[in-house]
Enzyme design. Structure first.
Site, PDB file in Angstrom:
ATOM      1  N   SER A   1      23.565  75.483  36.674  1.00  0.00           N
ATOM      2  CA  SER A   1      22.126  76.392  36.478  1.00  0.00           C
ATOM      3  C   SER A   1      21.268  74.223  35.128  1.00  0.00           C
ATOM      4  O   SER A   1      21.199  73.686  36.042  1.00  0.00           O
ATOM      5  CB  SER A   1      22.413  77.178  35.246  1.00  0.00           C
TER       6      SER A   1
ATOM      7  N   ASP B   1      23.715  80.746  40.464  1.00  0.00           N
ATOM      8  CA  ASP B   1      24.076  79.826  39.870  1.00  0.00           C
ATOM      9  C   ASP B   1      25.522  79.894  40.104  1.00  0.00           C
ATOM     10  O   ASP B   1      26.826  80.337  39.370  1.00  0.00           O
ATOM     11  CB  ASP B   1      23.454  80.642  38.009  1.00  0.00           C
TER      12      ASP B   1
END
Length: 303
Positions: free
Chosen positions: A43, A157
């Site tokens: 991320s 993610d």
């Protein structure tokens, strides 16, 4: 320490705007003579690590420190009828223009962006192809940003399965593995806030600000009042904390740097200066603590 003993595999964890602390971590390492030869990130960790890998971290740091609250709102691109509140295309486009682009396999350091396969739940290591495609896939936070199609896969993610991705660095021929966990224990006033910039009072901004406020960590002593997104984010944070503890227990880094989970809200990128300073300070503290535990096996230069 000899130069060969200062080579580092750097693991940068997920955590929204708290990831700006990664900039301070990298600055401290470089200023104290450590050579980052490998980066693994999830991320925001994939974003900051990737920008460092192409040699433009100072450009990004200068840009992000100039952001005000309204600037952050303008970088968000709401979508309707898609599996995410924001497309995530605008911020990627701005960053590509700001720092340029590259292919992962051409970077001067080993780089891995960690994502999650939406269909299978498998952890995906992105080590080839366009850098910002890898970053966009890794930062596709569920509900916040839409999934990203990468080849035949729909990716989200990497923090869903590996918030602090140490595993991609296990075979690195480096002296130290340094990991940054952005979900450290909450603290009292870890990042004294500054006054927010004035935002135009219109319905669009109010809706976005309400959403951003819902993503703030629920750390007040009084019982928090969470909306739908707030509940989802707190639940995901709890899940990621559990996964991170299990992963780091299996693959313990040489140095673990912890940033308090309540240092700032998910989208509070306008606190960049304070977060960068926090990252620098917590890195110095972590190296000093490790040196003390190891009987000064690791050198911890004064910062």
């Amino acid at each position: 320490m000899q130069t060969s003993n200062r080579t580092v595999s750097l693991v940068l964890g997920s955590g929204g705007a708290r990831g700006l602390a990664h900039i301070g971590v990298i600055h401290w390492l470089i200023e104290n003579g450590y050579e980052i030869r490998s980066i693994s990130g999830a991320s925001i960790g994939a974003l900051v690590g990737g920008i460092h890998a192409i040699g433009k971290l100072d450009v990004y740091a200068e840009w992000v420190m100039a952001l005000e609250r309204l600037d952050v709102l303008r970088l968000l691109d709401p979508t309707i009828g898609r599996p995410g509140i924001f497309k995530g295309e605008r911020i990627i486009s701005v960053l590509r223009e700001l720092v340029g682009d590259a292919h992962v396999e051409q970077l001067p350091v080993s780089y891995t962006a960690v994502a999650t396969d939406l269909e299978t739940g498998e952890e995906v290591w992105l080590r080839q192809g366009n850098l910002f495609d890898a970053i966009r896939a890794s930062m596709a936070t569920p509900m916040v940003f839409t999934p990203f199609r990468h080849g035949r896969r729909q990716l989200i993610d990497g923090a869903v399965v590996n918030p602090v991705p140490i595993a991609p660095t296990l075979d690195d021929p480096t002296a130290l593995t340094v990991a940054v966990d952005l979900s450290g224990p909450a603290e009292q006033d870890p990042l004294p806030g500054r006054s927010a910039s004035l935002v135009a009072d219109n319905a669009y901004h109010r809706r976005i600000l309400k959403f951003i406020d819902a993503l703030r960590p629920g750390t007040q002593a009084k019982e928090p009042s969470h909306g739908m997104f707030g509940v989802a984010m707190v639940a995901m944070q709890a899940m990621q904390d559990t996964i991170a503890r299990l992963r780091t227990a299996a693959y313990m880094p040489d140095v673990m740097i912890e940033i308090p989970r309540n240092a700032c809200g998910f989208f509070e990128f306008w606190k960049a200066e304070e977060l960068i300073a926090l990252g620098r300070e917590r890195t110095a503290r972590a190296f000093e603590a490790q040196a003390a535990r190891a009987g000064s096996t690791l050198e911890a230069p004064s910062s």
